[in-house]
Design a protein around this motif. Structure first.
Motif, PDB file in Angstrom:
ATOM      1  N   THR A 196      42.922  50.407  34.635  1.00  0.00           N
ATOM      2  CA  THR A 196      43.882  49.609  35.643  1.00  0.00           C
ATOM      3  C   THR A 196      45.261  49.505  34.821  1.00  0.00           C
ATOM      4  OG1 THR A 196      44.055  48.003  37.130  1.00  0.00           O
ATOM      5  CG2 THR A 196      43.014  47.174  34.852  1.00  0.00           C
ATOM      6  N   GLN A 197      46.098  49.292  35.584  1.00  0.00           N
ATOM      7  CA  GLN A 197      47.344  48.582  35.395  1.00  0.00           C
ATOM      8  C   GLN A 197      47.531  47.073  35.869  1.00  0.00           C
ATOM      9  OE1 GLN A 197      47.758  51.691  36.874  1.00  0.00           O
ATOM     10  NE2 GLN A 197      47.209  52.477  34.746  1.00  0.00           N
TER      11      GLN A 197
ATOM     12  N   HIS B 263      46.483  48.707  27.968  1.00  0.00           N
ATOM     13  CA  HIS B 263      46.829  48.860  29.106  1.00  0.00           C
ATOM     14  C   HIS B 263      48.216  48.582  29.495  1.00  0.00           C
ATOM     15  CE1 HIS B 263      42.540  48.984  30.540  1.00  0.00           C
ATOM     16  NE2 HIS B 263      42.203  48.674  29.563  1.00  0.00           N
TER      17      HIS B 263
ATOM     18  N   HIS C  94      51.959  48.894  47.077  1.00  0.00           N
ATOM     19  CA  HIS C  94      53.145  49.055  46.400  1.00  0.00           C
ATOM     20  C   HIS C  94      53.203  47.893  45.433  1.00  0.00           C
ATOM     21  CE1 HIS C  94      57.456  49.025  45.143  1.00  0.00           C
ATOM     22  NE2 HIS C  94      57.459  50.178  45.651  1.00  0.00           N
TER      23      HIS C  94
ATOM     24  N   THR D  24      39.811  42.322  42.765  1.00  0.00           N
ATOM     25  CA  THR D  24      40.223  43.562  42.770  1.00  0.00           C
ATOM     26  C   THR D  24      39.411  44.630  41.971  1.00  0.00           C
ATOM     27  OG1 THR D  24      42.668  42.676  42.858  1.00  0.00           O
ATOM     28  CG2 THR D  24      42.489  45.052  42.018  1.00  0.00           C
TER      29      THR D  24
ATOM     30  N   PRO E 159      45.400  49.912  43.499  1.00  0.00           N
ATOM     31  CA  PRO E 159      46.149  51.185  43.598  1.00  0.00           C
ATOM     32  C   PRO E 159      46.660  51.746  44.795  1.00  0.00           C
ATOM     33  CG  PRO E 159      43.714  51.588  43.317  1.00  0.00           C
ATOM     34  CD  PRO E 159      44.247  50.015  43.119  1.00  0.00           C
ATOM     35  N   ASP E 160      46.339  51.133  45.949  1.00  0.00           N
ATOM     36  CA  ASP E 160      46.811  51.697  47.483  1.00  0.00           C
ATOM     37  C   ASP E 160      47.891  50.572  47.829  1.00  0.00           C
ATOM     38  OD1 ASP E 160      45.328  49.285  47.522  1.00  0.00           O
ATOM     39  OD2 ASP E 160      44.246  49.842  49.371  1.00  0.00           O
TER      40      ASP E 160
ATOM     41  N   TRP F 158      46.517  45.695  39.639  1.00  0.00           N
ATOM     42  CA  TRP F 158      47.262  46.313  40.493  1.00  0.00           C
ATOM     43  C   TRP F 158      46.473  47.077  41.338  1.00  0.00           C
ATOM     44  CZ3 TRP F 158      51.877  49.914  38.669  1.00  0.00           C
ATOM     45  CH2 TRP F 158      52.444  50.632  39.589  1.00  0.00           C
TER      46      TRP F 158
END
Lengths: 56, 168
Positions: free
Chosen positions: B12-13, B77, B47, A46, B44-45, B42
């Motif tokens: 980021t989260q 974060h 849910h 990611t 970003p695109d 997570w």
């Protein structure tokens, strides 16, 4: 681009493509006895940010 | 466990799903064998509820309900924690450890700050107290967790318990 890969066992690697491939390759073999290809590893990576002056 | 230092420059989260199921003896937590909790970035695109449900499926688990239960800051974060209620697994994935969820006190901060430390058991205590209310108030939760009604009934909110018993 910095990336993150979380193994199913919870182990996490972060860094550049080369970083996470190196870490995951070692982890997969040492801790799970399996070999992973670069493509397999990066397919589960990611993007988490951009490389910066800190050198991470 | 990570072996690369976290950089404050990473924007980021993280998501932290806690997989739980109901056994005959109570709730069980399925944690990854090489970490206290499962965490990942997570995207970003996507849910977050979909991401954590799909994370459960990677272990062969069947998610019944996902609920964002809490968030906290760690090294600058945001970590968003989800409780992911799953069907009792027939076979346990080799990457998961199956642990009893103990009762515990909640982690408490003060009026203007979060608790200094929050343990997984405390997060789950908070989650179950909230679900105990939701199964009574929210039809979707009640329909998703019919087998959990009696168990969650033991998690009635006790807002004054932290002040101790009355004097005398």
């Amino acid at each position: 681009m910095l990336k993150e890969v979380t193994c199913l066992c919870g182990w996490v690697a972060r860094g550049t493509d080369d970083d996470v491939v190196e870490q995951l390759t070692i982890h997969a073999w040492d801790d799970h006895g399996v070999r992973k290809t670069r493509e397999e590893i990066l397919a589960n990576a990611t993007p988490i940010g951009t490389a910066d002056a800190s050198g991470v | 466990m990570a072996n690369v230092a976290w950089s404050r420059e990473l924007v980021t989260q993280s998501l932290e799903p806690l997989f739980v199921y109901l056994s005959d003896e109570g709730a069980r937590n399925l944690r990854p064998i090489h970490a206290a909790t499962l965490r990942f970035g997570w995207p970003p695109d996507q849910h977050p509820g979909d991401v954590v449900a799909n994370a459960a499926r990677r272990y062969g688990l069947t998610p019944l309900l996902v609920h964002s239960t809490s968030w906290r800051l760690e090294a600058g974060h945001v970590i968003l924690t989800y409780v992911v209620v799953v069907r009792r697994p027939v076979a346990l994935n080799e990457n998961l450890a199956d642990e009893h969820v103990p009762r515990t006190d909640l982690a408490r901060g003060d009026a203007m700050s979060a608790p200094q430390e929050i343990g997984v058991a405390q997060v789950l205590e908070h989650a179950f107290r909230h679900l105990s209310w939701l199964v009574k108030d929210d039809d979707a939760v009640r329909l998703a967790l019919p087998d959990w009604m009696a168990f969650l009934g033991t998690y009635v909110a006790e807002p004054f318990q932290a002040f101790g018993a009355p004097a005398g």
